[in-house]
Each structure stands twice: as structure tokens, then as C-alpha cells.
Design a protein around this motif. Structure first.
Motif, PDB file in Angstrom:
ATOM      1  N   THR A  54     -11.339  34.855 -40.438  1.00  0.00           N
ATOM      2  CA  THR A  54     -10.373  35.738 -39.484  1.00  0.00           C
ATOM      3  C   THR A  54      -9.052  35.404 -39.414  1.00  0.00           C
ATOM      4  OG1 THR A  54     -11.381  34.389 -37.907  1.00  0.00           O
ATOM      5  CG2 THR A  54     -12.078  36.639 -37.777  1.00  0.00           C
ATOM      6  N   HIS A  55      -8.704  33.883 -39.907  1.00  0.00           N
ATOM      7  CA  HIS A  55      -7.416  33.525 -39.919  1.00  0.00           C
ATOM      8  C   HIS A  55      -6.800  33.708 -41.286  1.00  0.00           C
ATOM      9  CE1 HIS A  55      -8.612  31.591 -36.135  1.00  0.00           C
ATOM     10  NE2 HIS A  55      -9.534  30.857 -36.664  1.00  0.00           N
ATOM     11  N   ASN A  56      -7.482  34.342 -42.220  1.00  0.00           N
ATOM     12  CA  ASN A  56      -6.778  34.784 -43.444  1.00  0.00           C
ATOM     13  C   ASN A  56      -6.117  36.175 -43.188  1.00  0.00           C
ATOM     14  OD1 ASN A  56      -6.601  35.878 -46.100  1.00  0.00           O
ATOM     15  ND2 ASN A  56      -7.646  33.639 -46.993  1.00  0.00           N
ATOM     16  N   ALA A  57      -4.843  36.422 -43.131  1.00  0.00           N
ATOM     17  CA  ALA A  57      -4.282  37.541 -43.106  1.00  0.00           C
ATOM     18  C   ALA A  57      -4.590  38.567 -44.182  1.00  0.00           C
ATOM     19  CB  ALA A  57      -2.689  37.663 -43.031  1.00  0.00           C
ATOM     20  N   LEU A  58      -4.796  37.874 -45.550  1.00  0.00           N
ATOM     21  CA  LEU A  58      -5.124  38.975 -46.557  1.00  0.00           C
ATOM     22  C   LEU A  58      -6.333  39.577 -46.524  1.00  0.00           C
ATOM     23  CD1 LEU A  58      -4.294  40.167 -49.290  1.00  0.00           C
ATOM     24  CD2 LEU A  58      -4.963  38.024 -50.405  1.00  0.00           C
ATOM     25  N   GLN A  60      -8.186  39.828 -43.654  1.00  0.00           N
ATOM     26  CA  GLN A  60      -8.228  40.764 -42.706  1.00  0.00           C
ATOM     27  C   GLN A  60      -7.502  42.148 -43.088  1.00  0.00           C
ATOM     28  OE1 GLN A  60      -6.472  40.051 -38.811  1.00  0.00           O
ATOM     29  NE2 GLN A  60      -7.877  38.047 -38.586  1.00  0.00           N
ATOM     30  N   ALA A  61      -6.747  42.134 -43.841  1.00  0.00           N
ATOM     31  CA  ALA A  61      -6.200  43.433 -44.277  1.00  0.00           C
ATOM     32  C   ALA A  61      -7.117  44.194 -45.318  1.00  0.00           C
ATOM     33  CB  ALA A  61      -4.899  43.189 -45.228  1.00  0.00           C
ATOM     34  N   ARG A  64      -9.957  45.571 -43.341  1.00  0.00           N
ATOM     35  CA  ARG A  64      -9.373  46.880 -42.697  1.00  0.00           C
ATOM     36  C   ARG A  64      -9.569  48.142 -43.641  1.00  0.00           C
ATOM     37  NH1 ARG A  64      -5.848  43.990 -39.783  1.00  0.00           N
ATOM     38  NH2 ARG A  64      -4.180  44.137 -41.253  1.00  0.00           N
TER      39      ARG A  64
END
Lengths: 325, 184
Positions: A54-58, A60-61, A64
Motif C-alpha cells: 500500500t505504500h508503493n504509489a505505482l 496502487q495505481a 486501481r
């Protein structure tokens, strides 16, 4: 009951470093045969289950985007502020991984079943919904040209005559309608009262519905990963003797266990365990934990060795009496 | 020489201990009945004054010995002696008696060790003849810190006696399994 054939599911992880990937692959190998369905690791994002950091923005993208493209996939975040969300973080504990995989199996099967039977939840689910509808005073039951009602909160069954195990089985062999009756249905309730004067504990009927009319699905309010226990033994004197139920009850009255752990310890399939838990929930003896378990070692099936002195003695007594396994 | 295991049947006078043993024993049980001198407790003509005894042959030449404890509480010293080394106890309650929970309290005290390790199962007879519900029994046990199997039974039916034994054996097995399994 559903006749689900186990298929190999695929799992992947994104946003973790390489050690997490290796760990997941190795743990899956160790868990072979211990999960509801077989699992294998894949690098593809089309996997049935995606575990993401969850702390990895990529990551998460990507999740989604995957979720928007295809609803038939299960996602496990590494953390969540919501207690009811199953999380999976590195290092992956074997016990937690089993719980997550079995939960994913049920979700994936449930989605398939929901697609196939969108208009027909199980009788067990319908009755549970009726019993838990706020303001319900009684639940009307109609089956095989007969009708009666369950009074709440004592869960007493009112019928035109006493119902034994055989009569209950006959009633449940066909279509059964249930209807929650609230304060505004006084007239309907009075009609039922006049027709169904015999009152008895409903435990036998509720148990039979849980065991025989669950369509292989856990009640929606239960969670395969959430530990539970029995606050008391069901009255198997009234319900009827089934060794499998007694075996599970003896474990769940002595310790709180997650259903997947219980299934492994009792040595029975998770689907069968689900029917047992549904029956316990309908009867009102199941208590579920408010917290999910921390990762822990996987309990072993049949942890009482048959060749131990105690195990051998119990087996021989059961053989002599023709009971049990 | 085969090994011998011991299973106890206890409960107040008239609860059905002798009947339960007869339902499962390989041979007709040996009975030690005498004229009932305690009609205040129960109206039956005769009652057990020593142990009732039955047995079940096991594979390998071992035997399961079944002992019915005398129901009158003046024999409670015998209950404690008999419980030494016993596998477990089937406690039969008679719901038609004035205070069946008080009856149980007496037996629980004598067999507390077995109750605490889960080696006890309770069968309630004549449920409809009394006012104590099954829930009342389980709530009462829960207040004692015990979660034991409690079933409504008619010990004249062999299947009901087998239910009690099935639950007792699983209780013993589960206690051992959970003691050996890590907390999860």
C-alpha cells in the motif's frame, strides 16, 4: 450442495521487493494441499489474487487500473485502517496466507455462484436475513403446504404438530418460503398463531437448514478468516447425532479458531465446515471474534497421531461401538 | 494380558445409569441392586448399592470397563475412589427432580478434575417433566467456568447413549489436540 471442482488459482504480488516475491513462491509450495484450492505464483497481473504494497504509489495505481478493468479479481493490501479488510504483508505468515487464499477462493466461487444464482440466495441465508431484520417479531415459514412460525428472541418453533428429524427432512426437501413479520403484520401473526399451536425449540429445524440448505456458501455475515467459537454445545440430542458436527463442536467450544484452521484440525473440507458454521450461527451459538488473527504457524491436520496411546485407544473404542470416523 | 480402561456413569438415583450401561455393554451388566431404603429420593423399588458393571471388548484384547456409580449421596466416597484413572464420566441428570442443578453440583464437585479437563458429558433425561431448560443447564455450567456437552437424551435408546460417548471421546481428543497445537 455445490459440486465445486478445485482448480488451480493464480496469485501475484506487486510493489514489494524481490525477497517478498521469493518468499511468496516458497510459502505457496509449502502450503500445497493445505488450502481450499491449489495455488501457483504468476508474474501476470491477470492473476486471480493480487497482493500489493500500500505504500508503493505505482502499485496502487496499477491496482486501481486492474480493479476498473475486471471485477472478478481479489486484492489484498499490505495494510489497512479498516479492521474488516484482510491484509497480507511481507513476511507472509503461513497461517495468514492460508486464511487469505481460502477467503479469496470463497469470494471467487461466490462471485461465480452469484452470477449463476443471482436471484436465489440459499434458504439458510434468507432465513438468517429474516431473523436479523431489525424489528422482526417472528418469521413465518411455509413448506410443503404447511406453515408455522419462529418466535423471537427465544427461537421457538410453532407448528401444527411436533416435528421430528424425519418430518424436518421431508419439509426441507422442497421449496421453503420465509418471511419476517414485524409489528405491522399483527393480523398475519394471529392467523399463524391459531393454525400452529404446538411450540417446541427450533434448534432441530434451524440446524437442518444450516447443514442441508446453505448451497455451499458461508453466510454473508461470517468471514472465513475471522476466528470464532461456540458459546455452548448445540443440543445434538434434539438435533440428531452426526460425528462430524460433534468433532467440530468439541474443538470450537474449547478454543477460538479461524474456520480454515478448524477445517484443518478436524480434517474436513472447508465447504462442509461452512455448513456447520452456518448451522451454529442460525441456532445462535456461534460467536465471532472482533479481530483477525495475527500471522502464525499453520496447524496440522490430524495432530493427534493415531498410533499414540490415547489415539489408538479412542479409535478402538469407536470401532467397538461403531461410532465416529 | 490386555489393558483395561474405565468409564464412569454417575447421576442421582433413577437417572438411568444402569439402563445406559445395559444399552452398550457387550453382555448384560452385573447389577448390585437392593431394596430402596431411601424413598424420599426416589420411588423406585430397588436401587444400586455397589457398582453396576458392564464391559466392552476392544481390538487387541483390551477392555473398556463401564461402572455405574450408586446414586445415593451417602456413597460419594465411592465416586472419588472410582474416578481415579478413569477416562471420563457420563453424568446423567433427571429433570423431573425438584432441583436438578443442585444434584449436578454434588457430582461436579466429586468429579471436578474430569470436568475441568473436559472429560465429562451431561445427558438430561425427562426434560419435559421439569421446568429447567437446556439453556439453564449450560448457563449454570458456564457460571462454573465449564463448557461441557449437554444433550437431552432418553437412555433407553442406544443411539442416545452413543451420542454421549461420541461427544465424550471427541472432547478428550480435542483437549489433547489443542494442547499440542499452537495458539492461532
Amino acid at each position: 450442495m455445490s459440486t465445486h471442482t478445485p482448480r488451480t488459482r493464480r496469485i501475484t504480488c506487486i510493489g514489494f521487493d524481490w525477497r517478498a516475491e521469493v518468499s511468496l513462491k516458497e510459502t505457496l509450495t509449502l502450503l500445497r494441499g493445505k488450502t481450499r484450492e491449489p495455488w501457483q505464483y504468476t508474474d501476470e497481473l491477470t492473476a486471480d489474487v493480487v497482493v500489493y504494497e500500500t505504500h508503493n504509489a505505482l502499485a496502487q495505481a496499477m491496482v486501481r487500473r486492474c480493479a476498473a478493468e475486471d471485477a472478478g479479481r481479489v486484492f489484498f493490501p499490505s495494510s489497512s485502517e479498516d479492521d474488516s479488510v484482510l491484509t497480507l504483508r511481507y513476511p507472509f505468515g503461513a497461517s495468514r496466507l492460508v486464511s487469505c487464499l481460502d477467503s479469496a477462493s470463497l469470494q471467487l466461487q461466490g462471485r461465480l455462484a452469484a452470477t449463476e444464482h443471482a436471484e436465489a440466495p440459499s434458504l439458510c441465508q434468507r432465513l438468517d436475513d429474516a431473523l436479523r431484520t431489525p424489528g422482526t417479531l417472528a418469521v413465518a415459514i411455509r413448506a410443503g403446504g404447511q406453515q408455522g412460525w419462529l418466535s423471537l428472541p427465544e427461537r421457538e418453533l410453532h407448528w401444527s404438530q411436533p416435528l421430528g428429524v424425519e418430518e424436518i427432512a421431508e419439509l426441507l426437501s422442497g421449496e421453503v418460503e420465509v418471511e419476517a413479520l414485524g409489528p405491522t403484520e399483527g393480523a398475519a401473526l394471529r392467523r399463524l398463531e391459531s393454525a400452529a399451536r404446538h411450540a417446541a425449540p427450533a434448534e432441530g429445524l434451524l440446524w437442518a437448514i444450516g447443514i442441508a440448505r446453505s448451497k455451499g456458501s458461508l453466510l454473508s455475515r461470517l468471514d472465513i478468516a475471522r476466528p470464532c467459537r461456540l458459546r455452548r454445545w448445540p443440543d445434538f440430542g434434539a438435533i440428531g447425532r452426526r460425528s462430524l458436527d460433534i468433532r467440530c463442536a468439541s474443538l470450537l467450544t474449547q478454543r477460538e479458531l479461524a474456520p480454515s484452521h478448524l477445517a484443518m484440525m478436524a480434517g474436513i473440507p472447508l465447504g462442509v465446515m461452512g455448513n456447520f458454521l452456518n448451522a451454529c450461527a442460525l441456532v445462535g451459538v456461534l460467536e465471532t471474534s472482533k479481530t483477525l488473527p495475527a500471522a502464525a504457524a499453520v496447524p496440522q491436520a490430524a495432530t493427534l497421531p493415531q498410533e499414540s496411546g490415547l489415539g489408538s485407544m479412542l479409535r478402538r473404542i469407536r470401532t467397538a461401538l461403531a461410532i465416529g470416523h | 494380558m490386555g489393558r483395561e480402561y474405565k468409564l464412569l456413569f454417575a447421576g442421582p438415583m433413577g437417572a438411568g445409569k444402569t439402563t445406559a450401561i445395559a444399552a452398550i455393554s457387550d453382555a448384560a451388566p452385573v447389577r448390585t441392586e437392593a431394596l430402596n431404603s431411601d424413598r424420599a429420593q426416589h420411588q423406585k423399588e430397588t436401587t444400586t448399592v455397589g457398582f453396576d458393571y458392564g464391559e466392552i471388548a476392544l481390538e487387541g484384547g483390551d477392555r473398556l470397563r463401564l461402572y455405574g456409580m450408586p446414586g445415593q449421596d451417602r456413597f460419594d466416597f465411592m465416586w472419588r475412589v472410582a474416578s481415579e484413572g478413569a477416562l471420563g464420566v457420563v453424568l446423567l441428570a433427571d429433570n423431573s427432580r425438584p432441583d436438578p442443578l443442585a444434584d449436578l453440583a454434588l457430582y461436579l464437585e466429586s468429579f471436578r478434575g474430569m470436568a475441568q479437563r473436559g472429560a465429562m458429558v451431561i445427558g438430561i433425561g425427562r426434560l419435559g417433566s421439569g421446568h429447567t431448560s437446556v439453556e439453564s443447564y449450560t448457563a449454570w455450567l458456564s457460571a462454573q467456568g465449564l463448557s461441557l456437552p449437554v444433550f437431552t437424551v432418553d437412555v433407553r435408546r442406544r443411539d442416545d447413549v452413543l451420542l454421549l460417548l461420541d461427544a465424550l471421546l471427541y472432547q478428550i481428543e480435542a483437549a489433547r489436540m489443542l494442547a499440542e497445537a499452537p495458539h492461532v
